[in-house]
Design a protein around this motif. Structure first.
Motif, short mmCIF file in Angstrom:
data_model
loop_
_atom_site.label_atom_id
_atom_site.label_comp_id
_atom_site.label_asym_id
_atom_site.label_seq_id
_atom_site.Cartn_x
_atom_site.Cartn_y
_atom_site.Cartn_z
N ALA A 1 -2.02 0.52 -3.33
CA ALA A 1 -2.92 1.67 -3.41
C ALA A 1 -3.41 1.78 -4.85
N LEU B 1 1.73 1.97 -6.36
CA LEU B 1 0.45 2.55 -6.79
C LEU B 1 0.01 1.81 -8.04
N PRO C 1 0.80 -1.23 0.00
CA PRO C 1 0.00 0.00 0.00
C PRO C 1 0.83 1.28 0.00
#
Length: 646
Positions: free
Chosen positions: A620, A435, A431
């Protein structure tokens, strides 16, 4: 005996003596499960996320067990890394003395007989290869193992087939160099070793009872560890099949001519027969059309020119067999050529006989060459028969075996449905380290404008990442179009698959530090680039295999006839595992940071997209390219602060 948990723990010898070693709970848990399986026997299938340290997690239990162990890896490069780097390091740290050996396929070892033939007839060595031949000749006088990896020549150099052997042209115990043969020496060492390192091609060749490597070794092992196991089913299918190629036919003709030169007063009629065989092979290639292609055997129905060429090829092989039969006993080399000719004729008969529903027959052409194949649609029964042996332990591992949390696809392929399964997530902090970006507004991959849209996106993202990117493609055509489109539009070095050997491209990518590398299937896995040099991975499409592939098309038909769902049961799981491999190139270390770009809008618009999403690491996520830019800007600022200090 030392406890594996202690050996891999924070107070253990690895943490104490190996700089940079980080104890990981996932690695310790995996080692414990493997230890249990080695002691009790049976089958364990385990997925270890990137960074788990699965190599040490299986090497430590194997070495401490005292059992005879066979370890198989996916490629020769991984095989060399395991044997020359990881294995000696662990033995040194743990204070173990283990007799280990590295065993490769016969084409990896210098053949003294074929070297002598080439030396005696230097005219048979193309002029442009003679410099390399002199290198090999000088090296041959001092090498102990005869492993061609000792030389810096490319592994695909055109010279190697002239000085190495195959199962077809090896003379076996009839060879004058049998006692000093490098391959025989390697096999003898493997028979007496405590631990043998092979690769999947060699392992599957032995399962298929083909004399390619170590038929005497497999029955003697107590424990089998198969790393990068996701490749096993595909590799095995080729070894349990039949193939016949123009290269084999031309090689038989060439080797027969060489052997004729070594026999005094040899019948000149053999030369004429080999020349006719070569012409027949050329006629078969002409009958398959000019273009490079792959297709099913059914596509050749009605091709009268090809059928006549195949009949002529059969006659020419039979004529060569008759010509060689006259000279039985005159020379070992000619006798070996006779056996090769008989074997190739048997293959031709098998490939032109009526098809059976459990196999697919197909062909491929490239340049002036062709290859015919007969491939089994399933290998489960063949694996199941081997694994049923009592008392042996089987460990199948990879970073990509499960689809979500399920191992059903993998275990069904190998017939090991009763295996214990376990998976461990990566210890990396995805996370915060990574990305995941799926852009808005891209057309569907079937749209003619799709490649252009991917190119525009790639130019923008590569600008934000300042190069340092892998662009991974599912087709050579898309790769070529994007490579051409990037020229003159980005300010970073561009490296393209096919312009240099894979190892050289990766070395240049690491050294440059800001390059953009474009690759297809072989760059999706087995590539480890740590640090800032690789900060972005862009994948152009979800990696569904081409439905035009003849083997895949046959598997789809067979699944459908059995009432299965080919997309759900085969195509989707295969694509998920391939995407996991591609995405796994991005984060290779606990300090790496990067962006994964998946261009394909189907990931979020189709119902099956969730299957992909639940199989990827918990990065993420964003659909806003401004966040991609911000991610790279933040990473740059962090590096600057770390460099300059607070």
């Amino acid at each position: 005996m030392m406890d594996v948990t202690h050996a891999l723990g924070p107070d253990g010898p690895l943490a104490d003596k190996i700089p940079g070693f980080n104890p990981r709970s996932q690695q310790q848990a995996m080692a414990e499960r493997i230890t249990e399986r080695i002691q009790s026997g049976g089958v364990l299938v385990c997925e270890a996320g990137t960074g788990t340290g699965k190599t040490f997690a299986y090497l430590v239990p194997a070495l401490l067990s005292g059992r005879k162990t066979l370890i198989s890896t996916a490629t020769r490069n991984l095989q060399d890394q395991l044997f020359h780097r990881d294995l000696p390091l662990i033995c040194k740290v743990l204070g173990l003395t283990v007799k280990a050996t590295l065993l490769k396929g016969r084409s990896n070892y210098l053949c003294r007989h074929r070297l002598k033939l080439a030396e005696e007839d230097l005219g048979a060595v193309a002029r442009e290869l003679r410099g390399q031949f002199k290198q090999v000749l000088a090296w041959s006088k001092g090498t102990q193992r005869g492993d061609i990896a000792e030389l810096s020549l490319p592994e695909d150099a055109a010279l190697w087939p002239l000085v190495t052997s195959t199962g077809d042209n090896c003379l076996g115990q009839d060879c004058a160099h049998w006692q000093s043969c490098h391959l025989v020496q390697a096999r003898r060492e493997a028979q007496s070793a405590d631990l043998v390192v092979v690769n999947h091609h060699l392992f599957c060749a032995d399962l298929a009872l083909k004399d390619e490597g170590f038929g005497e070794i497999l029955p003697g092992a107590d424990c089998f560890i198969l790393d990068e196991a996701h490749q096993l089913a595909e590799i095995a299918s080729s070894f349990f099949g039949i193939s016949l190629s123009s290269r084999q036919l031309h090689g038989l003709a060439r080797d027969t001519d060489l052997e004729v030169k070594c026999v005094a007063d040899a019948a000149p009629g053999l030369r004429e027969r080999t020349a006719r065989l070569e012409r027949a092979a050329q006629d078969v290639r002409l009958g398959l059309s000019d273009a490079d292609r792959r297709g099913t055997w059914r596509e050749l129905d009605g091709e009268s020119d090809l059928q006549r060429a195949l009949e002529s090829l059969e006659r020419r092989l039979q004529a060569l067999i008759e010509g060689l039969t006259v000279h039985i006993g005159r020379a070992k080399g000619l006798d070996a050529c006779l056996e090769r000719a008989k074997d190739l004729l048997e293959r031709l008969h098998a490939l032109t006989a009526p098809e059976t529903p459990d196999k697919v027959r197909w062909f491929e052409t490239q340049g002036r060459g062709f290859r015919f194949h007969q491939t089994p649609l399933e290998v489960a029964e063949l694996f199941r028969a081997q694994i049923a042996r009592q008392g042996t332990a089987w460990i199948f591992t990879s970073a990509t075996l499960a689809v979500g949390d399920e191992f059903g696809h993998f275990v069904r392929q190998l017939g090991i449905e009763d295996a214990d399964t376990q998976r461990w997530d990566s210890p990396f902090d995805y996370p915060s380290q990574a990305l995941w970006f799926v852009p808005r507004g891209l057309p569907q991959p079937s749209d003619p404008s799709y490649n252009s849209a991917v190119l525009e996106l790639a130019c923008e993202v590569v600008g934000y990442s300042r190069g340092r990117a892998f662009l991974l493609f599912t087709s050579h055509r898309a790769l070529r179009e994007t490579a051409a489109g990037l020229e003159g539009r980005i300010a970073y070095p561009i490296l393209v698959q096919g312009t240099a050997p894979r190892a050289e491209l990766l070395e240049r990518f690491r050294a440059l530090g800001n390059a953009v590398l474009l690759g297809t299937s072989s760059f999706w896995e087995g590539v480890d680039v740590r640090g800032e040099a690789l900060s972005c991975v862009l994948i152009d499409r979800l990696p569904f295999a081409s439905p035009g592939d003849p083997v895949l098309a046959a598997r789809i038909d067979a699944l459908r006839q059995r009432g299965g769902n080919p997309f759900r049961d085969y195509q989707l799981p295969q694509a998920v595992i391939a995407l996991k491999q591609g995405a796994g190139r991005l984060i290779r270390d606990s300090t790496d940071r990067g962006v994964l770009v998946v261009c394909d809008p189907r990931l979020l618009s189709r119902s099956y997209g969730y299957t992909f999403l639940e199989s990827l690491p918990a990065m993420a996520r964003t659909r806003d390219i401004a966040q991609v830019r911000a991610f790279f800007e933040a990473a740059t600022q962090e590096r600057q602060v770390a460099h300059d200090g607070p």
